[in-house]
Design a protein around this motif. Structure first.
Motif, PDB file in Angstrom:
ATOM      1  N   THR A 192     109.601  99.618  22.550  1.00  0.00           N
ATOM      2  CA  THR A 192     110.599 100.687  22.518  1.00  0.00           C
ATOM      3  C   THR A 192     109.889 102.030  22.644  1.00  0.00           C
ATOM      4  O   THR A 192     108.658 102.097  22.721  1.00  0.00           O
ATOM      5  CB  THR A 192     111.380 100.664  21.192  1.00  0.00           C
ATOM      6  N   GLU A 193     110.682 103.083  22.607  1.00  0.00           N
ATOM      7  CA  GLU A 193     110.128 104.433  22.632  1.00  0.00           C
ATOM      8  C   GLU A 193     109.209 104.673  21.436  1.00  0.00           C
ATOM      9  O   GLU A 193     108.256 105.435  21.513  1.00  0.00           O
ATOM     10  CB  GLU A 193     111.273 105.439  22.635  1.00  0.00           C
ATOM     11  N   HIS A 194     109.484 103.990  20.328  1.00  0.00           N
ATOM     12  CA  HIS A 194     108.699 104.179  19.110  1.00  0.00           C
ATOM     13  C   HIS A 194     107.358 103.429  19.140  1.00  0.00           C
ATOM     14  O   HIS A 194     106.432 103.770  18.404  1.00  0.00           O
ATOM     15  CB  HIS A 194     109.509 103.746  17.882  1.00  0.00           C
ATOM     16  N   THR A 195     107.232 102.428  19.998  1.00  0.00           N
ATOM     17  CA  THR A 195     106.019 101.598  20.029  1.00  0.00           C
ATOM     18  C   THR A 195     104.760 102.426  20.245  1.00  0.00           C
ATOM     19  O   THR A 195     103.760 102.239  19.537  1.00  0.00           O
ATOM     20  CB  THR A 195     106.133 100.510  21.121  1.00  0.00           C
ATOM     21  N   ALA A 196     104.782 103.343  21.184  1.00  0.00           N
ATOM     22  CA  ALA A 196     103.596 104.160  21.461  1.00  0.00           C
ATOM     23  C   ALA A 196     103.222 105.012  20.247  1.00  0.00           C
ATOM     24  O   ALA A 196     102.038 105.225  19.971  1.00  0.00           O
ATOM     25  CB  ALA A 196     103.820 105.046  22.678  1.00  0.00           C
ATOM     26  N   LYS A 197     104.217 105.489  19.500  1.00  0.00           N
ATOM     27  CA  LYS A 197     103.949 106.271  18.284  1.00  0.00           C
ATOM     28  C   LYS A 197     103.231 105.421  17.254  1.00  0.00           C
ATOM     29  O   LYS A 197     102.254 105.861  16.639  1.00  0.00           O
ATOM     30  CB  LYS A 197     105.252 106.816  17.707  1.00  0.00           C
ATOM     31  N   ASP A 198     103.723 104.196  17.040  1.00  0.00           N
ATOM     32  CA  ASP A 198     103.081 103.289  16.090  1.00  0.00           C
ATOM     33  C   ASP A 198     101.648 102.961  16.509  1.00  0.00           C
ATOM     34  O   ASP A 198     100.729 102.994  15.684  1.00  0.00           O
ATOM     35  CB  ASP A 198     103.860 101.980  15.975  1.00  0.00           C
ATOM     36  N   LEU A 199     101.467 102.633  17.782  1.00  0.00           N
ATOM     37  CA  LEU A 199     100.133 102.253  18.246  1.00  0.00           C
ATOM     38  C   LEU A 199      99.155 103.421  18.151  1.00  0.00           C
ATOM     39  O   LEU A 199      98.001 103.237  17.743  1.00  0.00           O
ATOM     40  CB  LEU A 199     100.200 101.710  19.675  1.00  0.00           C
ATOM     41  N   ALA A 200      99.612 104.615  18.481  1.00  0.00           N
ATOM     42  CA  ALA A 200      98.750 105.795  18.319  1.00  0.00           C
ATOM     43  C   ALA A 200      98.405 105.990  16.849  1.00  0.00           C
ATOM     44  O   ALA A 200      97.271 106.322  16.503  1.00  0.00           O
ATOM     45  CB  ALA A 200      99.435 107.033  18.889  1.00  0.00           C
ATOM     46  N   GLY A 201      99.377 105.765  15.981  1.00  0.00           N
ATOM     47  CA  GLY A 201      99.128 105.878  14.546  1.00  0.00           C
ATOM     48  C   GLY A 201      98.109 104.868  14.055  1.00  0.00           C
ATOM     49  O   GLY A 201      97.185 105.213  13.311  1.00  0.00           O
ATOM     50  N   TRP A 202      98.263 103.612  14.465  1.00  0.00           N
ATOM     51  CA  TRP A 202      97.271 102.598  14.071  1.00  0.00           C
ATOM     52  C   TRP A 202      95.889 102.950  14.616  1.00  0.00           C
ATOM     53  O   TRP A 202      94.879 102.777  13.929  1.00  0.00           O
ATOM     54  CB  TRP A 202      97.695 101.208  14.540  1.00  0.00           C
ATOM     55  N   HIS A 203      95.829 103.436  15.839  1.00  0.00           N
ATOM     56  CA  HIS A 203      94.545 103.815  16.441  1.00  0.00           C
ATOM     57  C   HIS A 203      93.847 104.866  15.569  1.00  0.00           C
ATOM     58  O   HIS A 203      92.664 104.721  15.227  1.00  0.00           O
ATOM     59  CB  HIS A 203      94.774 104.357  17.857  1.00  0.00           C
ATOM     60  N   ILE A 204      94.586 105.914  15.205  1.00  0.00           N
ATOM     61  CA  ILE A 204      93.999 106.979  14.379  1.00  0.00           C
ATOM     62  C   ILE A 204      93.657 106.450  12.997  1.00  0.00           C
ATOM     63  O   ILE A 204      92.596 106.770  12.445  1.00  0.00           O
ATOM     64  CB  ILE A 204      94.944 108.198  14.306  1.00  0.00           C
TER      65      ILE A 204
END
Length: 162
Positions: free
Chosen positions: A112-124
């Motif tokens: 979803t649109e939120h997936t990239a936000k979550d993945l960026a968050g996990w990355h950081i």
């Protein structure tokens, strides 16, 4: 290094792999001991560390509000997996000759649109975890770094949908 996303029959898998020059015990401690965990993922608080145990996702908004998260798999010093909304997050720690390998695997019900936000968050968060192991503590979440990674993950997610 960015996560990889692979498509399964009815879901997607995002996977981060981090080789770390630290022992399994040291990495497990930053994953499971609240005084360390909250230095790289300030919202999480482990309440019962066991299979079918629970974690709180604290809103950190001054209200003491939290969401309860179920631990769905647990093997001491090897696996910690928990619900993440409609998805699941799984940490795996395994020894290597240089220290250990940390893998974060998110099973994603739908991109979803939120997936990239979550993945960026996990990355950081994984960067903050690594910094913590290196003796560096961040007092604030690095939003500029997150924004750069968010752009990267938007592209990765869009390409995974194609």
């Amino acid at each position: 290094m960015l996560a990889t996303i692979s498509q399964q029959a009815n879901h997607s898998i995002a996977q981060f792999a981090r080789p770390l020059p630290y022992s399994v015990d040291a990495v497990w401690a930053v994953l499971t001991e609240n005084d360390k965990l909250q230095k790289w993922m300030g919202n999480l608080e482990i309440i019962e560390l066991r299979k079918n145990g629970k974690i709180h996702f604290n809103m950190n908004d001054g209200t003491d509000a939290f969401e309860e998260i179920a631990i769905i798999d647990f093997i001491d010093k090897e696996v910690l997996a928990f619900e993440w909304g409609t998805d699941t997050v799984r940490f795996e720690v395994s020894p290597t000759s240089e220290g250990c390998q940390l893998r974060l695997i998110e099973s994603i019900h739908a991109l979803t649109e939120h997936t990239a936000k979550d993945l960026a968050g996990w990355h950081i968060c994984l960067n903050l975890l690594t910094d913590l192991l290196n003796g560096i503590v961040h007092n604030e979440f690095p939003m500029d770094d997150w924004q750069k990674r968010y752009t990267d993950y938007q592209l990765l997610v869009d390409n995974s949908k194609a």
